[in-house]
Design a protein around this motif. Structure first.
Motif, PDB file in Angstrom:
ATOM      1  N   LEU A 247     -19.200  19.706  31.031  1.00  0.00           N
ATOM      2  CA  LEU A 247     -19.961  20.774  31.675  1.00  0.00           C
ATOM      3  C   LEU A 247     -21.461  20.506  31.595  1.00  0.00           C
ATOM      4  O   LEU A 247     -22.200  20.753  32.557  1.00  0.00           O
ATOM      5  N   ASP A 248     -21.922  19.988  30.480  1.00  0.00           N
ATOM      6  CA  ASP A 248     -23.337  19.651  30.319  1.00  0.00           C
ATOM      7  C   ASP A 248     -23.777  18.595  31.333  1.00  0.00           C
ATOM      8  O   ASP A 248     -24.845  18.712  31.946  1.00  0.00           O
ATOM      9  N   ARG A 249     -22.951  17.589  31.551  1.00  0.00           N
ATOM     10  CA  ARG A 249     -23.315  16.535  32.501  1.00  0.00           C
ATOM     11  C   ARG A 249     -23.234  17.030  33.940  1.00  0.00           C
ATOM     12  O   ARG A 249     -24.081  16.686  34.770  1.00  0.00           O
ATOM     13  N   VAL A 250     -22.233  17.837  34.259  1.00  0.00           N
ATOM     14  CA  VAL A 250     -22.095  18.338  35.630  1.00  0.00           C
ATOM     15  C   VAL A 250     -23.260  19.244  35.999  1.00  0.00           C
ATOM     16  O   VAL A 250     -23.756  19.206  37.133  1.00  0.00           O
ATOM     17  N   LEU A 251     -23.743  20.058  35.067  1.00  0.00           N
ATOM     18  CA  LEU A 251     -24.878  20.943  35.328  1.00  0.00           C
ATOM     19  C   LEU A 251     -26.208  20.222  35.334  1.00  0.00           C
ATOM     20  O   LEU A 251     -27.229  20.819  35.678  1.00  0.00           O
ATOM     21  N   GLY A 252     -26.228  18.951  34.944  1.00  0.00           N
ATOM     22  CA  GLY A 252     -27.474  18.192  34.944  1.00  0.00           C
ATOM     23  C   GLY A 252     -28.379  18.481  33.775  1.00  0.00           C
ATOM     24  O   GLY A 252     -29.583  18.192  33.845  1.00  0.00           O
ATOM     25  N   TRP A 315     -48.528  32.079  17.667  1.00  0.00           N
ATOM     26  CA  TRP A 315     -47.447  32.177  18.642  1.00  0.00           C
ATOM     27  C   TRP A 315     -46.069  31.877  18.044  1.00  0.00           C
ATOM     28  O   TRP A 315     -45.060  32.025  18.721  1.00  0.00           O
ATOM     29  N   SER A 316     -46.021  31.444  16.802  1.00  0.00           N
ATOM     30  CA  SER A 316     -44.754  31.134  16.119  1.00  0.00           C
ATOM     31  C   SER A 316     -43.933  30.099  16.880  1.00  0.00           C
ATOM     32  O   SER A 316     -42.713  30.240  17.056  1.00  0.00           O
ATOM     33  N   CYS A 317     -44.591  29.069  17.346  1.00  0.00           N
ATOM     34  CA  CYS A 317     -43.927  28.041  18.144  1.00  0.00           C
ATOM     35  C   CYS A 317     -43.360  26.943  17.259  1.00  0.00           C
ATOM     36  O   CYS A 317     -43.939  26.572  16.245  1.00  0.00           O
ATOM     37  N   SER A 318     -42.214  26.439  17.664  1.00  0.00           N
ATOM     38  CA  SER A 318     -41.647  25.254  17.040  1.00  0.00           C
ATOM     39  C   SER A 318     -42.048  24.035  17.863  1.00  0.00           C
ATOM     40  O   SER A 318     -42.899  24.114  18.750  1.00  0.00           O
ATOM     41  N   SER A 319     -41.415  22.910  17.608  1.00  0.00           N
ATOM     42  CA  SER A 319     -41.761  21.699  18.350  1.00  0.00           C
ATOM     43  C   SER A 319     -41.081  21.626  19.713  1.00  0.00           C
ATOM     44  O   SER A 319     -41.351  20.707  20.483  1.00  0.00           O
ATOM     45  N   LEU A 320     -40.212  22.576  20.050  1.00  0.00           N
ATOM     46  CA  LEU A 320     -39.437  22.528  21.287  1.00  0.00           C
ATOM     47  C   LEU A 320     -40.221  23.098  22.454  1.00  0.00           C
ATOM     48  O   LEU A 320     -40.961  24.081  22.317  1.00  0.00           O
ATOM     49  N   HIS A 321     -40.011  22.506  23.635  1.00  0.00           N
ATOM     50  CA  HIS A 321     -40.646  22.989  24.851  1.00  0.00           C
ATOM     51  C   HIS A 321     -40.000  24.293  25.297  1.00  0.00           C
ATOM     52  O   HIS A 321     -38.830  24.570  25.009  1.00  0.00           O
ATOM     53  N   HIS A 322     -40.754  25.082  26.037  1.00  0.00           N
ATOM     54  CA  HIS A 322     -40.283  26.388  26.482  1.00  0.00           C
ATOM     55  C   HIS A 322     -39.039  26.279  27.359  1.00  0.00           C
ATOM     56  O   HIS A 322     -38.120  27.112  27.271  1.00  0.00           O
ATOM     57  N   HIS A 323     -38.957  25.265  28.187  1.00  0.00           N
ATOM     58  CA  HIS A 323     -37.824  25.128  29.106  1.00  0.00           C
ATOM     59  C   HIS A 323     -36.506  24.821  28.383  1.00  0.00           C
ATOM     60  O   HIS A 323     -35.433  25.069  28.940  1.00  0.00           O
ATOM     61  N   GLU A 324     -36.582  24.293  27.174  1.00  0.00           N
ATOM     62  CA  GLU A 324     -35.355  23.966  26.458  1.00  0.00           C
ATOM     63  C   GLU A 324     -34.536  25.211  26.130  1.00  0.00           C
ATOM     64  O   GLU A 324     -33.310  25.168  26.128  1.00  0.00           O
ATOM     65  N   TRP A 325     -35.209  26.320  25.863  1.00  0.00           N
ATOM     66  CA  TRP A 325     -34.480  27.552  25.561  1.00  0.00           C
ATOM     67  C   TRP A 325     -33.778  28.077  26.805  1.00  0.00           C
ATOM     68  O   TRP A 325     -32.667  28.638  26.702  1.00  0.00           O
ATOM     69  N   SER A 326     -34.373  27.935  27.969  1.00  0.00           N
ATOM     70  CA  SER A 326     -33.723  28.384  29.204  1.00  0.00           C
ATOM     71  C   SER A 326     -32.469  27.580  29.491  1.00  0.00           C
ATOM     72  O   SER A 326     -31.455  28.127  29.951  1.00  0.00           O
ATOM     73  N   LYS A 327     -32.515  26.295  29.231  1.00  0.00           N
ATOM     74  CA  LYS A 327     -31.357  25.443  29.504  1.00  0.00           C
ATOM     75  C   LYS A 327     -30.208  25.741  28.542  1.00  0.00           C
ATOM     76  O   LYS A 327     -29.050  25.828  28.954  1.00  0.00           O
ATOM     77  N   VAL A 328     -30.534  25.899  27.275  1.00  0.00           N
ATOM     78  CA  VAL A 328     -29.468  26.097  26.293  1.00  0.00           C
ATOM     79  C   VAL A 328     -28.839  27.484  26.427  1.00  0.00           C
ATOM     80  O   VAL A 328     -27.646  27.656  26.156  1.00  0.00           O
ATOM     81  N   THR A 329     -29.591  28.482  26.851  1.00  0.00           N
ATOM     82  CA  THR A 329     -29.006  29.813  27.028  1.00  0.00           C
ATOM     83  C   THR A 329     -28.023  29.824  28.196  1.00  0.00           C
ATOM     84  O   THR A 329     -26.961  30.463  28.113  1.00  0.00           O
ATOM     85  N   LEU A 330     -28.339  29.150  29.286  1.00  0.00           N
ATOM     86  CA  LEU A 330     -27.396  29.054  30.401  1.00  0.00           C
ATOM     87  C   LEU A 330     -26.124  28.340  29.972  1.00  0.00           C
ATOM     88  O   LEU A 330     -25.003  28.753  30.291  1.00  0.00           O
ATOM     89  N   LYS A 411     -36.649  34.500  31.130  1.00  0.00           N
ATOM     90  CA  LYS A 411     -37.199  34.877  32.433  1.00  0.00           C
ATOM     91  C   LYS A 411     -37.043  33.771  33.470  1.00  0.00           C
ATOM     92  O   LYS A 411     -37.275  34.015  34.660  1.00  0.00           O
ATOM     93  N   GLU A 412     -36.665  32.580  33.053  1.00  0.00           N
ATOM     94  CA  GLU A 412     -36.528  31.443  33.967  1.00  0.00           C
ATOM     95  C   GLU A 412     -35.268  30.666  33.619  1.00  0.00           C
ATOM     96  O   GLU A 412     -34.863  30.599  32.448  1.00  0.00           O
ATOM     97  N   LEU A 413     -34.666  30.055  34.651  1.00  0.00           N
ATOM     98  CA  LEU A 413     -33.502  29.204  34.477  1.00  0.00           C
ATOM     99  C   LEU A 413     -33.680  27.938  35.302  1.00  0.00           C
ATOM    100  O   LEU A 413     -34.377  27.947  36.324  1.00  0.00           O
ATOM    101  N   PRO A 414     -33.065  26.822  34.901  1.00  0.00           N
ATOM    102  CA  PRO A 414     -33.269  25.547  35.613  1.00  0.00           C
ATOM    103  C   PRO A 414     -32.645  25.582  37.003  1.00  0.00           C
ATOM    104  O   PRO A 414     -31.504  26.038  37.185  1.00  0.00           O
ATOM    105  N   ASP A 415     -33.383  25.079  37.986  1.00  0.00           N
ATOM    106  CA  ASP A 415     -32.918  25.124  39.371  1.00  0.00           C
ATOM    107  C   ASP A 415     -31.750  24.179  39.618  1.00  0.00           C
ATOM    108  O   ASP A 415     -30.868  24.464  40.435  1.00  0.00           O
ATOM    109  N   VAL A 416     -31.722  23.041  38.922  1.00  0.00           N
ATOM    110  CA  VAL A 416     -30.648  22.077  39.145  1.00  0.00           C
ATOM    111  C   VAL A 416     -29.298  22.674  38.749  1.00  0.00           C
ATOM    112  O   VAL A 416     -28.312  22.593  39.491  1.00  0.00           O
ATOM    113  N   ALA A 417     -29.241  23.292  37.584  1.00  0.00           N
ATOM    114  CA  ALA A 417     -27.987  23.887  37.125  1.00  0.00           C
ATOM    115  C   ALA A 417     -27.584  25.078  37.981  1.00  0.00           C
ATOM    116  O   ALA A 417     -26.408  25.230  38.337  1.00  0.00           O
ATOM    117  N   VAL A 418     -28.531  25.935  38.340  1.00  0.00           N
ATOM    118  CA  VAL A 418     -28.206  27.113  39.145  1.00  0.00           C
ATOM    119  C   VAL A 418     -27.758  26.703  40.545  1.00  0.00           C
ATOM    120  O   VAL A 418     -26.877  27.335  41.147  1.00  0.00           O
TER     121      VAL A 418
END
Length: 480
Positions: A247-252, A315-330, A411-418
């Motif tokens: 599923l991870d590979r199919v969603l890109g 901001w209590s930020c870790s080393s991860l980019h903001h987009h990584e949370w959107s991908k993993v939640t989907l 608030k955002e989700l990856p366009d490739v997977a959607v």
């Protein structure tokens, strides 16, 4: 006027005679009526007769059809006496709700309930009850641990492999697989195992680390370290990780470690999931505000960490980019994998056998600040990207009990997977992808069993797309 009295000693013949005489007198009185009134009474009598006749015939037909229907059902129910056909088709009564599919080899063994003695002190009772739950969970893990320690000899495993179970009949592999993915899958399915070690992670069941013949680095400074030719054998109950990888590979998304299914003769022929072992994968270090907790995670989503340059300390930020949370939640929402972002099972109704209930995590949902994230890892040389590990899928959770807490703050989700979810190509692509793993395909019952799992994912896709439209979630490009 004569009066006829029926004494107890009179016969039935006399009763019939009196009835006929009374009926004849009634007809003689009706004959004195006018011609129109007599015609009306005759028509009414005919209608009454036809109505009674129709009622009697329809009731007989209904009883006959009911008898034939019962006979038809009894002939097709398993275990019914004397079926008359050789190709009997069994029927099942479906409820209004769709029963979710259950992935094979994922049923947990029933744990025996232990009686807890009453303690006068309430605090001691709570501590003792919590200790019983922890012990019960530990015992469920000991069954697999005992198998690992009893079957395998220390440091060596002799396993006769029948060859690679990865099948690609066309000249080109599915486009969502890289060449490295294909090579890794073939390696994990047919490599010769030489050395074995038991791994016991802190927040995961024990696993078996195997090293192939060419899997050691022989240099003096890194002697004995795995050099990319190693794998991890997990429990048969974790077979859904193979589905999650595809599923991870199919969603890109391309964030999961390669996972295949492999049968081991030393485990009595059990089919186990095997994932690639990557020594560069390490836990994400704590943020500037402390451990990765739900409150700090929501704060990092609010400030879009690393999307606006270098984040600020508050901001209590870790080393991860903001987009990584959107991908993993989907990804986790489709699998309903709560063990990464909702370890305490606060967003749905858990079952009594779930680990969050047995370990007492579910009782801590009232205190949001203490909710910790788990299995948040990345590579040392790529700290901005997440790596998906322990990707267990829960197919037995219906649409009325989905964990929407996983989408909170997104608030955002990856366009490739959607775009894949909206294009109606998910079923076709998953069938094509899972067909590559022959062992997993056959273990799930072929195409019919695989499609039952995809049915569950597709129903969750429809729920997710409605959620996107209802909450105004933006679909944006998230390039790697």
């Amino acid at each position: 006027m004569e009066k006829h009295l029926i004494r107890p000693g009179r016969s039935a013949h006399t009763l019939i005679h009196l009835t006929c005489v009374s009926f004849w007198r009634f007809l003689r009185s009706c004959w004195r009526f006018s011609r129109s009134r007599r015609a009306l009474l005759l028509a009414f009598a005919c209608l009454l007769y036809l109505f009674c006749l129709e009622l009697w015939i329809s009731r007989g037909d209904h009883d006959r059809k009911l008898t034939e229907g019962r006979r038809w059902i009894l002939e097709r129910i398993p275990g019914s006496p004397s079926p008359t056909r050789s190709n009997v088709v069994y029927i099942t009564l479906k409820s209004k709700r769709h029963k979710p599919a259950v992935l094979r080899a994922t049923l947990r063994p029933k744990s025996r309930r232990k009686k807890v003695r009453n303690v006068e002190n309430q605090n001691q009772d709570t501590t003792h009850h919590h200790g019983e739950e922890t012990l019960r969970h530990a015992e469920s893990r000991d069954s697999w641990r005992q198998v690992l320690h009893s079957i395998y000899k220390p440091g060596q495993l002799n396993d006769d492999n029948d060859g690679s179970s990865i099948r690609i009949y066309s000249q080109k592999s599915p486009p969502w697989f890289s060449q490295a993915d294909i090579e890794t899958m073939r390696f994990l399915s047919k490599c010769k195992i030489s050395h074995v070690e038991v791994l016991e992670p802190e927040n995961a069941p024990p696993a078996l680390l195997f090293k192939s013949v060419s899997g050691f680095n022989q240099s003096s400074d890194r002697a004995g370290e795995c050099d990319g030719r190693c794998g991890v054998i997990k429990r048969p109950e974790d077979m859904s990780e193979v589905f999650a990888f595809h599923l991870d590979r199919v969603l890109g998304l391309n964030r999961s470690l390669v996972a295949i299914s492999r049968r081991f003769h030393a485990l009595d022929g059990q089919l186990c999931p095997v994932t690639l072992y990557d020594p560069s994968v390490v836990p994400v270090p704590e943020s500037r505000s402390g451990a990765l907790r739900w409150s700090s995670y929501q704060t990092s989503l609010q400030y879009r960490c690393w999307q606006r340059g270098v984040p600020k300390p508050e901001w209590s930020c870790s080393s991860l980019h903001h987009h990584e949370w959107s991908k993993v939640t989907l990804f986790d929402f489709l699998l309903q994998n709560h063990q990464r972002l909702d370890r305490n099972c606060c967003g749905f109704r858990p079952r009594p056998q779930d680990s969050c209930v047995q370990l007492g995590y579910h009782r801590e949902c009232s205190n949001v600040d203490n909710l910790k994230l788990s299995h948040i890892v990345h590579r040392k040389n790529d700290p901005r990207r997440l790596v998906y590990v322990n990707n267990k899928a829960f197919f037995d959770r219906d649409e009325e009990n989905l964990d929407f807490k996983l989408l909170e703050g997104i608030k955002e989700l990856p366009d490739v997977a959607v775009s894949v979810l909206r294009s109606q190509r998910l079923r076709q692509n998953l069938l094509q992808s899972l067909f590559v793993d022959e062992q997993f395909w056959e273990n799930q019952g072929g195409r019919r069993g695989i499609e039952k799992l995809i049915d569950v994912i597709e129903r969750r896709v429809r729920v997710l797309l409605r959620y996107i439209n209802a909450h105004g979630i933006n679909v944006v490009a998230m390039n790697s």
